[in-house]
Design a protein around this motif. Structure first.
Motif, PDB file in Angstrom:
ATOM      1  N   LEU A  31       1.032  -1.593  -0.387  1.00 15.40           N
ATOM      2  CA  LEU A  31      -0.176  -0.151  -0.073  1.00 15.40           C
ATOM      3  C   LEU A  31       0.992   1.241  -0.156  1.00 15.40           C
ATOM      4  CD1 LEU A  31      -3.077  -0.673   2.274  1.00 15.40           C
ATOM      5  CD2 LEU A  31      -2.749  -0.826   0.087  1.00 15.40           C
ATOM      6  N   SER A  32       2.657   1.023   0.709  1.00 14.81           N
ATOM      7  CA  SER A  32       2.690   2.319   0.693  1.00 14.81           C
ATOM      8  C   SER A  32       3.063   2.904  -0.796  1.00 14.81           C
ATOM      9  CB  SER A  32       3.802   2.424   1.585  1.00 14.81           C
ATOM     10  OG  SER A  32       4.213   1.401   1.612  1.00 14.81           O
ATOM     11  N   ARG A  33       3.943   1.591  -1.200  1.00 14.16           N
ATOM     12  CA  ARG A  33       4.571   2.142  -2.511  1.00 14.16           C
ATOM     13  C   ARG A  33       3.424   2.470  -3.080  1.00 14.16           C
ATOM     14  NH1 ARG A  33       6.950  -2.129  -6.963  1.00 14.16           N
ATOM     15  NH2 ARG A  33       8.112   0.342  -8.590  1.00 14.16           N
ATOM     16  N   LEU A  34       1.941   2.179  -3.519  1.00 14.21           N
ATOM     17  CA  LEU A  34       1.013   2.305  -4.096  1.00 14.21           C
ATOM     18  C   LEU A  34       0.628   3.794  -3.632  1.00 14.21           C
ATOM     19  CD1 LEU A  34      -1.072   0.477  -6.409  1.00 14.21           C
ATOM     20  CD2 LEU A  34      -2.543  -0.241  -4.275  1.00 14.21           C
ATOM     21  N   ALA A  35       0.726   3.811  -2.955  1.00 12.86           N
ATOM     22  CA  ALA A  35       0.970   5.591  -2.756  1.00 12.86           C
ATOM     23  C   ALA A  35       1.310   6.530  -2.979  1.00 12.86           C
ATOM     24  CB  ALA A  35       0.066   5.894  -1.109  1.00 12.86           C
ATOM     25  N   GLN A  36       2.766   5.774  -2.889  1.00 15.40           N
ATOM     26  CA  GLN A  36       3.925   7.106  -3.822  1.00 15.40           C
ATOM     27  C   GLN A  36       3.736   6.646  -5.386  1.00 15.40           C
ATOM     28  OE1 GLN A  36       7.505   5.528  -2.982  1.00 15.40           O
ATOM     29  NE2 GLN A  36       8.488   6.504  -3.758  1.00 15.40           N
ATOM     30  N   GLU A  37       3.208   5.812  -5.935  1.00 15.16           N
ATOM     31  CA  GLU A  37       3.421   5.804  -7.022  1.00 15.16           C
ATOM     32  C   GLU A  37       1.847   6.324  -7.968  1.00 15.16           C
ATOM     33  OE1 GLU A  37       5.929   4.481  -8.864  1.00 15.16           O
ATOM     34  OE2 GLU A  37       7.276   3.231  -7.100  1.00 15.16           O
ATOM     35  N   SER A  38       0.840   5.850  -6.905  1.00 20.35           N
ATOM     36  CA  SER A  38      -0.451   6.643  -7.959  1.00 20.35           C
ATOM     37  C   SER A  38      -0.579   8.473  -7.320  1.00 20.35           C
ATOM     38  CB  SER A  38      -1.193   6.054  -6.970  1.00 20.35           C
ATOM     39  OG  SER A  38      -1.633   6.725  -6.104  1.00 20.35           O
ATOM     40  N   GLY A  39      -0.061   9.102  -6.700  1.00 22.31           N
ATOM     41  CA  GLY A  39      -0.192   9.693  -6.122  1.00 22.31           C
ATOM     42  C   GLY A  39      -1.791  10.349  -5.319  1.00 22.31           C
ATOM     43  N   LEU A  40      -2.461   8.709  -4.774  1.00 22.19           N
ATOM     44  CA  LEU A  40      -3.316   9.374  -3.872  1.00 22.19           C
ATOM     45  C   LEU A  40      -3.595   9.020  -2.797  1.00 22.19           C
ATOM     46  CD1 LEU A  40      -5.872   6.875  -6.343  1.00 22.19           C
ATOM     47  CD2 LEU A  40      -5.250   8.963  -5.657  1.00 22.19           C
ATOM     48  N   ALA A  41      -4.488   9.663  -1.964  1.00 19.50           N
ATOM     49  CA  ALA A  41      -3.978   9.434  -0.509  1.00 19.50           C
ATOM     50  C   ALA A  41      -4.641   8.113  -0.044  1.00 19.50           C
ATOM     51  CB  ALA A  41      -5.027  10.335   0.362  1.00 19.50           C
ATOM     52  N   LEU A  42      -3.710   7.378   0.806  1.00 19.59           N
ATOM     53  CA  LEU A  42      -3.733   6.569   1.958  1.00 19.59           C
ATOM     54  C   LEU A  42      -5.927   5.726   1.916  1.00 19.59           C
ATOM     55  CD1 LEU A  42      -0.690   5.457   4.298  1.00 19.59           C
ATOM     56  CD2 LEU A  42      -1.930   4.735   1.846  1.00 19.59           C
ATOM     57  N   PRO A  43      -6.225   6.798   1.846  1.00 18.19           N
ATOM     58  CA  PRO A  43      -7.578   6.667   2.564  1.00 18.19           C
ATOM     59  C   PRO A  43      -8.609   6.136   1.416  1.00 18.19           C
ATOM     60  CG  PRO A  43      -6.753   8.471   4.614  1.00 18.19           C
ATOM     61  CD  PRO A  43      -5.999   7.823   3.264  1.00 18.19           C
ATOM     62  N   THR A  44      -8.196   6.711   0.333  1.00 15.31           N
ATOM     63  CA  THR A  44      -8.312   7.059  -0.505  1.00 15.31           C
ATOM     64  C   THR A  44      -8.332   5.597  -1.763  1.00 15.31           C
ATOM     65  OG1 THR A  44      -8.315   9.022  -1.087  1.00 15.31           O
ATOM     66  CG2 THR A  44      -8.810   7.776  -2.647  1.00 15.31           C
ATOM     67  N   ILE A  45      -6.573   5.054  -1.077  1.00 12.65           N
ATOM     68  CA  ILE A  45      -6.814   3.515  -1.630  1.00 12.65           C
ATOM     69  C   ILE A  45      -6.924   2.516  -1.020  1.00 12.65           C
ATOM     70  CG2 ILE A  45      -4.730   2.333  -2.267  1.00 12.65           C
ATOM     71  CD1 ILE A  45      -2.771   4.654  -2.679  1.00 12.65           C
ATOM     72  N   HIS A  46      -6.834   2.609   0.159  1.00 13.38           N
ATOM     73  CA  HIS A  46      -7.729   2.263   0.347  1.00 13.38           C
ATOM     74  C   HIS A  46      -9.176   1.367   0.733  1.00 13.38           C
ATOM     75  CE1 HIS A  46      -5.247   0.583   4.443  1.00 13.38           C
ATOM     76  NE2 HIS A  46      -4.913   1.531   4.486  1.00 13.38           N
ATOM     77  N   ARG A  47      -9.945   2.499  -0.047  1.00 16.57           N
ATOM     78  CA  ARG A  47     -11.452   1.973  -0.251  1.00 16.57           C
ATOM     79  C   ARG A  47     -11.782   1.467  -1.808  1.00 16.57           C
ATOM     80  NH1 ARG A  47     -13.096   6.935   0.452  1.00 16.57           N
ATOM     81  NH2 ARG A  47     -12.460   7.865  -1.951  1.00 16.57           N
ATOM     82  N   LEU A  48     -10.395   1.752  -2.252  1.00 15.91           N
ATOM     83  CA  LEU A  48     -10.600   1.364  -3.509  1.00 15.91           C
ATOM     84  C   LEU A  48     -10.367  -0.139  -4.147  1.00 15.91           C
ATOM     85  CD1 LEU A  48      -9.591   5.126  -6.147  1.00 15.91           C
ATOM     86  CD2 LEU A  48     -11.604   4.089  -5.683  1.00 15.91           C
ATOM     87  N   VAL A  49      -9.014  -0.601  -3.430  1.00 17.31           N
ATOM     88  CA  VAL A  49      -8.562  -1.611  -3.482  1.00 17.31           C
ATOM     89  C   VAL A  49      -9.273  -2.280  -2.801  1.00 17.31           C
ATOM     90  CG1 VAL A  49      -6.914  -3.089  -1.891  1.00 17.31           C
ATOM     91  CG2 VAL A  49      -5.821  -0.574  -3.273  1.00 17.31           C
ATOM     92  N   ARG A  50     -10.301  -2.325  -1.891  1.00 15.23           N
ATOM     93  CA  ARG A  50     -10.715  -2.877  -0.729  1.00 15.23           C
ATOM     94  C   ARG A  50     -12.496  -3.168  -1.931  1.00 15.23           C
ATOM     95  NH1 ARG A  50     -10.812  -6.805   1.367  1.00 15.23           N
ATOM     96  NH2 ARG A  50      -9.316  -5.581   2.432  1.00 15.23           N
ATOM     97  N   THR A  51     -13.244  -1.680  -2.375  1.00 11.86           N
ATOM     98  CA  THR A  51     -13.771  -2.753  -3.634  1.00 11.86           C
ATOM     99  C   THR A  51     -13.212  -3.903  -5.000  1.00 11.86           C
ATOM    100  OG1 THR A  51     -14.772  -0.577  -3.017  1.00 11.86           O
ATOM    101  CG2 THR A  51     -15.420  -1.298  -5.267  1.00 11.86           C
ATOM    102  N   LEU A  52     -12.047  -3.348  -5.805  1.00 16.27           N
ATOM    103  CA  LEU A  52     -11.138  -4.291  -6.138  1.00 16.27           C
ATOM    104  C   LEU A  52     -10.712  -5.405  -5.948  1.00 16.27           C
ATOM    105  CD1 LEU A  52      -8.717  -1.723  -8.148  1.00 16.27           C
ATOM    106  CD2 LEU A  52     -10.510  -2.330  -8.676  1.00 16.27           C
ATOM    107  N   VAL A  53     -11.116  -6.114  -4.587  1.00 10.49           N
ATOM    108  CA  VAL A  53     -10.543  -7.478  -3.510  1.00 10.49           C
ATOM    109  C   VAL A  53     -12.513  -7.633  -4.009  1.00 10.49           C
ATOM    110  CG1 VAL A  53     -10.930  -7.998  -1.663  1.00 10.49           C
ATOM    111  CG2 VAL A  53      -8.995  -6.098  -2.470  1.00 10.49           C
ATOM    112  N   ASP A  54     -13.261  -6.949  -2.856  1.00 12.47           N
ATOM    113  CA  ASP A  54     -14.961  -7.172  -2.854  1.00 12.47           C
ATOM    114  C   ASP A  54     -14.516  -8.094  -4.929  1.00 12.47           C
ATOM    115  OD1 ASP A  54     -14.988  -7.285  -0.656  1.00 12.47           O
ATOM    116  OD2 ASP A  54     -15.871  -5.388  -0.859  1.00 12.47           O
ATOM    117  N   LEU A  55     -14.903  -7.499  -5.948  1.00 15.76           N
ATOM    118  CA  LEU A  55     -14.697  -8.122  -6.765  1.00 15.76           C
ATOM    119  C   LEU A  55     -14.152  -9.211  -8.007  1.00 15.76           C
ATOM    120  CD1 LEU A  55     -15.917  -4.403  -8.634  1.00 15.76           C
ATOM    121  CD2 LEU A  55     -17.751  -6.160  -7.412  1.00 15.76           C
ATOM    122  N   GLY A  56     -13.163  -9.232  -7.181  1.00 12.34           N
ATOM    123  CA  GLY A  56     -12.099 -10.566  -6.983  1.00 12.34           C
ATOM    124  C   GLY A  56     -10.947  -9.673  -8.039  1.00 12.34           C
ATOM    125  N   TYR A  57     -10.685  -8.291  -8.485  1.00 11.84           N
ATOM    126  CA  TYR A  57      -9.976  -8.072  -9.646  1.00 11.84           C
ATOM    127  C   TYR A  57      -8.867  -7.627  -8.308  1.00 11.84           C
ATOM    128  CZ  TYR A  57     -13.887  -7.282 -12.632  1.00 11.84           C
ATOM    129  OH  TYR A  57     -14.747  -7.586 -13.582  1.00 11.84           O
TER     130      TYR A  57
END
Length: 275
Positions: A45-71
């Motif tokens: 997650l830390s590298r994902l935040a660094q590379e994407s430029g997004l805030a960690l709370p936003t990344i947590h929310r998006l990644v959780r949705t992608l996990v739930d969908l299987g992507y």
């Protein structure tokens, strides 16, 4: 057989600029998937935040949705990886890419008499997505779907030449630079010089670096959402310097035409969705 086998948005890149009117959360989700792919498919997650430029709370929310969908899936290491549900989408897209590229590859074969290939940089490897074979009895055969190292192929070098040097260094650090023949470049400093040469001249050559006796020349597609390259490959005695010189402008034109087709298809799809 590969292009030289007879018989990355780049890691560290910021999200692509988007046209106004899009759905921001959807754009961000796909940005995260692209960053994960460019990192080799697994990332924290830390590298994902660094590379994407997004805030960690936003990344947590998006990644959780992608996990739930299987992507996306969470690994035991607590890193995140691309999920299995992406496989079906990738296979379908790859088939379409082969269909769209075939007329341009066939034109190269007709003009030069040697096999023509389309390849894509997928994570730390090159994958061949289409080929039209030469009509000659002795010809190069590339198995569509085959994955190879980028440092010893013309298509790989052509694509790496359009990445920032730091990203190339990181990719080679992850994948390694194994020798396939006595001609394979295995020293990072020498390879950096080779990429500088490719960047300056606008095309790449594999001269027996993947397999002895085979020569390939490749040009990268520019302005597309994926890193792609077209190449022509054949036995070295037939792929003379004169043939390579003749092939380069034809490859450049094919790359430009195919990039236009891919961008038109992408724009048309977006227009249909908007309508």
């Amino acid at each position: 057989m590969s292009e030289s086998n007879t018989g990355l948005a780049a890691a560290g890149a910021q999200p692509h600029a988007r046209a106004s009117g899009g759905v921001q959360s959807l754009e961000r989700a796909f940005d995260l998937l692209e960053v994960m792919a460019d990192a080799g498919g697994v990332i924290g997650l830390s590298r994902l935040a660094q590379e994407s430029g997004l805030a960690l709370p936003t990344i947590h929310r998006l990644v959780r949705t992608l996990v739930d969908l299987g992507y996306v899936r969470q690994e035991p290491s607590r890193q995140y990886s691309l999920g299995p549900r992406l496989i079906r989408l990738g296979e379908s897209a790859s088939r379409l890419l082969g269909t769209w590229s075939r007329p341009y590859l066939a034109a190269l074969v007709d003009a030069l008499g040697e096999s023509a290939n389309l390849a894509m940089l997928d994570g730390d490897r090159v994958v061949y997505v289409a080929q039209v074979q030469s009509k000659q009895s002795m010809r190069m055969f590339t198995e569509v779907g085959r994955r190879v190292y980028p440092h010893c192929t013309a298509v790989g070098k052509a694509m790496l030449a359009h990445l920032p040097p730091s990203d190339v260094q990181a990719l080679l650090g992850r994948s390694g630079m194994p020798a396939h023949t006595e001609h394979t470049i295995t020293e990072p400093a020498r390879f950096a010089e080779e990429i500088d040469r490719v960047r300056a001249q606008g095309y790449a050559v594999d001269d027996g670096e993947q397999e002895i006796g085979v020569r390939c020349v490749a040009v990268s597609l520019l302005g597309t959402s994926n890193r792609l390259a077209v190449s022509v490959s054949g036995p070295a005695p037939r792929m003379t310097p004169e043939v390579v010189e003749r092939a380069v402008p034809l490859l450049r034109q094919a790359a430009e035409n195919l990039a236009d087709v891919l961008n038109v298809n992408r724009s048309s799809d977006a227009d249909r969705v908007a309508g």
